[in-house]
Design a protein around this motif. Structure first.
Motif, PDB file in Angstrom:
ATOM      1  N   LYS A   1      23.366  50.161  38.549  1.00  0.00           N
ATOM      2  CA  LYS A   1      23.784  49.043  39.400  1.00  0.00           C
ATOM      3  C   LYS A   1      24.190  47.848  38.540  1.00  0.00           C
ATOM      4  CE  LYS A   1      22.089  46.315  43.302  1.00  0.00           C
ATOM      5  NZ  LYS A   1      20.949  46.108  44.201  1.00  0.00           N
ATOM      6  N   LYS A   2      23.391  47.563  37.520  1.00  0.00           N
ATOM      7  CA  LYS A   2      23.697  46.435  36.631  1.00  0.00           C
ATOM      8  C   LYS A   2      25.028  46.653  35.915  1.00  0.00           C
ATOM      9  CE  LYS A   2      21.900  43.661  32.907  1.00  0.00           C
ATOM     10  NZ  LYS A   2      20.775  42.834  32.635  1.00  0.00           N
ATOM     11  N   LEU A   3      25.251  47.847  35.406  1.00  0.00           N
ATOM     12  CA  LEU A   3      26.502  48.142  34.708  1.00  0.00           C
ATOM     13  C   LEU A   3      27.698  48.103  35.657  1.00  0.00           C
ATOM     14  CD1 LEU A   3      25.336  51.028  32.375  1.00  0.00           C
ATOM     15  CD2 LEU A   3      25.836  48.661  31.728  1.00  0.00           C
ATOM     16  N   PHE A   4      27.523  48.595  36.885  1.00  0.00           N
ATOM     17  CA  PHE A   4      28.600  48.638  37.879  1.00  0.00           C
ATOM     18  C   PHE A   4      29.098  47.236  38.224  1.00  0.00           C
ATOM     19  CE2 PHE A   4      30.203  48.997  42.269  1.00  0.00           C
ATOM     20  CZ  PHE A   4      31.129  50.024  42.112  1.00  0.00           C
ATOM     21  N   TYR A   5      28.194  46.277  38.271  1.00  0.00           N
ATOM     22  CA  TYR A   5      28.565  44.913  38.652  1.00  0.00           C
ATOM     23  C   TYR A   5      28.717  43.969  37.457  1.00  0.00           C
ATOM     24  CZ  TYR A   5      27.847  46.349  43.439  1.00  0.00           C
ATOM     25  OH  TYR A   5      27.946  47.008  44.644  1.00  0.00           O
ATOM     26  N   ASP A   6      28.649  44.478  36.249  1.00  0.00           N
ATOM     27  CA  ASP A   6      28.749  43.640  35.051  1.00  0.00           C
ATOM     28  C   ASP A   6      30.195  43.571  34.551  1.00  0.00           C
ATOM     29  OD1 ASP A   6      28.468  42.299  32.652  1.00  0.00           O
ATOM     30  OD2 ASP A   6      26.730  43.456  32.018  1.00  0.00           O
ATOM     31  N   PRO A   7      30.807  42.400  34.557  1.00  0.00           N
ATOM     32  CA  PRO A   7      32.202  42.298  34.114  1.00  0.00           C
ATOM     33  C   PRO A   7      32.394  42.453  32.609  1.00  0.00           C
ATOM     34  CG  PRO A   7      31.337  40.127  34.618  1.00  0.00           C
ATOM     35  CD  PRO A   7      30.284  41.131  35.024  1.00  0.00           C
ATOM     36  N   ILE A   8      31.322  42.411  31.838  1.00  0.00           N
ATOM     37  CA  ILE A   8      31.467  42.486  30.389  1.00  0.00           C
ATOM     38  C   ILE A   8      32.035  43.835  29.930  1.00  0.00           C
ATOM     39  CG2 ILE A   8      29.188  43.337  29.734  1.00  0.00           C
ATOM     40  CD1 ILE A   8      29.367  40.943  27.603  1.00  0.00           C
ATOM     41  N   LEU A   9      31.994  44.840  30.796  1.00  0.00           N
ATOM     42  CA  LEU A   9      32.534  46.148  30.422  1.00  0.00           C
ATOM     43  C   LEU A   9      34.058  46.201  30.524  1.00  0.00           C
ATOM     44  CD1 LEU A   9      29.906  48.442  32.150  1.00  0.00           C
ATOM     45  CD2 LEU A   9      30.051  47.803  29.747  1.00  0.00           C
ATOM     46  N   SER A  10      34.675  45.178  31.126  1.00  0.00           N
ATOM     47  CA  SER A  10      36.131  45.173  31.221  1.00  0.00           C
ATOM     48  C   SER A  10      36.747  44.661  29.925  1.00  0.00           C
ATOM     49  CB  SER A  10      36.601  44.302  32.394  1.00  0.00           C
ATOM     50  OG  SER A  10      36.328  42.934  32.156  1.00  0.00           O
ATOM     51  N   ARG A  11      38.008  44.886  29.774  1.00  0.00           N
ATOM     52  CA  ARG A  11      38.702  44.519  28.544  1.00  0.00           C
ATOM     53  C   ARG A  11      38.524  43.044  28.200  1.00  0.00           C
ATOM     54  NH1 ARG A  11      44.653  46.471  27.071  1.00  0.00           N
ATOM     55  NH2 ARG A  11      43.587  48.317  27.804  1.00  0.00           N
ATOM     56  N   ASP A  12      38.646  42.173  29.203  1.00  0.00           N
ATOM     57  CA  ASP A  12      38.530  40.744  28.931  1.00  0.00           C
ATOM     58  C   ASP A  12      37.286  40.113  29.572  1.00  0.00           C
ATOM     59  OD1 ASP A  12      39.253  40.757  31.572  1.00  0.00           O
ATOM     60  OD2 ASP A  12      41.053  39.535  31.317  1.00  0.00           O
ATOM     61  N   SER A  13      36.341  40.941  29.960  1.00  0.00           N
ATOM     62  CA  SER A  13      35.053  40.500  30.522  1.00  0.00           C
ATOM     63  C   SER A  13      35.191  39.642  31.777  1.00  0.00           C
ATOM     64  CB  SER A  13      34.244  39.732  29.470  1.00  0.00           C
ATOM     65  OG  SER A  13      33.965  40.553  28.378  1.00  0.00           O
ATOM     66  N   THR A  14      36.188  39.942  32.616  1.00  0.00           N
ATOM     67  CA  THR A  14      36.397  39.143  33.817  1.00  0.00           C
ATOM     68  C   THR A  14      36.283  39.925  35.116  1.00  0.00           C
ATOM     69  OG1 THR A  14      38.781  39.487  33.789  1.00  0.00           O
ATOM     70  CG2 THR A  14      37.953  37.553  32.608  1.00  0.00           C
ATOM     71  N   ILE A  15      36.205  41.243  35.043  1.00  0.00           N
ATOM     72  CA  ILE A  15      36.211  42.048  36.262  1.00  0.00           C
ATOM     73  C   ILE A  15      35.241  43.218  36.112  1.00  0.00           C
ATOM     74  CG2 ILE A  15      38.180  43.437  35.511  1.00  0.00           C
ATOM     75  CD1 ILE A  15      39.132  43.442  38.428  1.00  0.00           C
ATOM     76  N   SER A  16      34.454  43.444  37.144  1.00  0.00           N
ATOM     77  CA  SER A  16      33.508  44.567  37.109  1.00  0.00           C
ATOM     78  C   SER A  16      34.060  45.725  37.934  1.00  0.00           C
ATOM     79  CB  SER A  16      32.162  44.133  37.693  1.00  0.00           C
ATOM     80  OG  SER A  16      32.258  43.983  39.098  1.00  0.00           O
TER      81      SER A  16
END
Length: 66
Positions: free
Chosen positions: A33-48
């Motif tokens: 759940k934490k990873l699914f809603y964490d935007p830091i995994l996106s290329r520019d850390s803006t979108i989960s």
């Protein structure tokens, strides 16, 4: 956030969880759940993942064609 000893490039190459040792646990659920809603995994850390895959729409984006 990943532990300091792990990097995103090393995970796929070194971490393997056998199916026989992949039981559902509350801790794994919370991590997912934490990873699914964490935007830091996106290329520019803006979108989960949860930005597009909305729980209220059965984890889809709700569009007929994406």
């Amino acid at each position: 956030m990943l532990p300091l000893h792990l990097s995103s490039s090393s995970i796929a190459a070194t971490v393997f969880i056998p199916a026989s040792d992949n039981a559902f646990t509350k801790e794994r659920f919370e991590l997912g759940k934490k990873l699914f809603y964490d935007p830091i995994l996106s290329r520019d850390s803006t979108i989960s993942c949860g930005t597009c895959h909305q729980q209220s729409k059965a984890f889809s984006d709700g569009l007929a064609i994406s």
